[in-house]
Design an enzyme around this catalytic site. Structure first.
Site, mmCIF file in Angstrom:
data_model
loop_
_atom_site.group_PDB
_atom_site.id
_atom_site.type_symbol
_atom_site.label_atom_id
_atom_site.label_comp_id
_atom_site.label_asym_id
_atom_site.label_seq_id
_atom_site.Cartn_x
_atom_site.Cartn_y
_atom_site.Cartn_z
ATOM 1 N N SER A 154 30.915 -3.640 -3.024
ATOM 2 C CA SER A 154 30.646 -4.314 -4.985
ATOM 3 C C SER A 154 29.965 -5.235 -4.644
ATOM 4 O O SER A 154 30.112 -5.885 -3.834
ATOM 5 C CB SER A 154 31.851 -3.661 -5.239
ATOM 6 O OG SER A 154 31.891 -4.274 -6.802
ATOM 7 N N TYR A 168 40.975 -7.560 -7.020
ATOM 8 C CA TYR A 168 38.842 -7.549 -6.521
ATOM 9 C C TYR A 168 38.033 -7.868 -6.205
ATOM 10 O O TYR A 168 37.477 -7.201 -4.581
ATOM 11 C CB TYR A 168 38.661 -5.788 -7.648
ATOM 12 C CG TYR A 168 37.689 -5.330 -7.570
ATOM 13 C CD1 TYR A 168 37.971 -3.708 -6.930
ATOM 14 C CD2 TYR A 168 36.144 -5.068 -7.941
ATOM 15 C CE1 TYR A 168 36.932 -3.056 -7.106
ATOM 16 C CE2 TYR A 168 35.663 -4.685 -7.992
ATOM 17 C CZ TYR A 168 35.099 -3.194 -7.652
ATOM 18 O OH TYR A 168 34.617 -2.627 -7.231
#
Length: 271
Positions: A154, A168
């Site tokens: 990401s 995350y």
């Protein structure tokens, strides 16, 4: 190797496993491979979602796609999937992931659960599954054409988000580093790369609305003026799995509309 695009970028006949393939980016990537002649298996815990996605992809592409129900949040689940999968495997796409977040000051009692859930699926699962599938991946490797591992990271693993998604963001940074570690250790039989998607509509990314961020507002800050979609996600994975990428390993490839070039500045939201 001929330099025609038809050969240089072909994935025809490659056997591909996409984790988290029942929805979101995983389903986008799986459809891209199926549409281009690969033999695809999608895996996740949700059998209904897998069946529905596989049926849709078969209808839209006429491609070959199977499902594998697996809980990848544990070492045992990863090893069970690998044991059932068999040899050889040309491409592993480690896409399964999850998110969780709350302000650092909040003590909800769910922090330990949230951190464990995110790290188990986002970091431990790619490690355990890749390790368990090494025999299958090595069985597919050929001189000059290694087997491929593509980890879905990401942009939040490169530059943290302005949201309280501590677990995350940290997990994706860890996955990027694991990618480079694997690339060093598993050559020349495997290439290992990571894709770092920007903001792509999915069930998980819709959770950003909790922090006052919707996709229209996010798109307004992306230099190319939009959020990502299936051609963006499938395209980069097809490239990394093709002969054209046989000499690329250890790369973290941003696919984000130029967002990282500007910095992950996002419109201020409201809790």
């Amino acid at each position: 190797m001929a330099l025609s695009a038809a050969q240089l970028f072909s994935v025809t006949g490659r056997r591909v496993l996409v984790t988290g393939g029942g929805s979101g980016i995983g389903a986008m990537v799986a459809e891209g491979f199926a549409a281009n002649g690969a033999r695809v298996t999608i895996a996740s815990r949700n059998e209904k979602a897998l069946e529905e996605t596989a049926a849709r992809i078969r209808e839209s592409t006429g491609g070959e796609i199977d499902i594998a129900v697996a809980d990848l949040a544990s070492r045992e689940g990863c090893e069970a999937l690998a044991k059932d999968f068999g040899d050889p495997l040309d491409v592993l796409v480690n896409n399964s992931g999850t998110s969780w977040g709350e302000p650092i000051e909040r003590e909800s009692g769910r922090a330990n659960w949230g951190w464990d859930k995110v790290l188990d699926l986002n970091v431990k699962a790619p490690f355990y599954l890749t390790r368990a599938l090494l025999p299958a991946l090595r069985a597919a490797a050929k001189d000059g054409d290694p087997a491929r591992v593509v980890n879905v990271g990401s942009v939040a693993g490169v530059a943290h988000q302005p949201t309280p998604t501590h677990a995350y963001d940290a997990s994706k940074a860890a996955l990027h580093h694991l990618t480079r570690k694997f690339a060093s250790e598993l050559a020349p039989d495997l290439t290992v790369n990571a894709v770092a998607p920007g903001f792509v509509p999915s069930r998980m990314s819709r959770g950003l609305a909790t922090w006052g961020l919707d996709f229209e507002r996010i798109a307004s800050r992306v230099p190319l003026g939009r959020v990502g979609g299936a051609p963006d996600m499938a395209g980069v994975c097809l490239f990394l799995a093709s002969p054209a990428a046989a000499w690329i390993s250890g790369a973290i490839v941003p696919v984000d509309g130029g967002h990282l070039a500007r910095g992950l500045d996002l419109p201020a939201g409201e809790d």
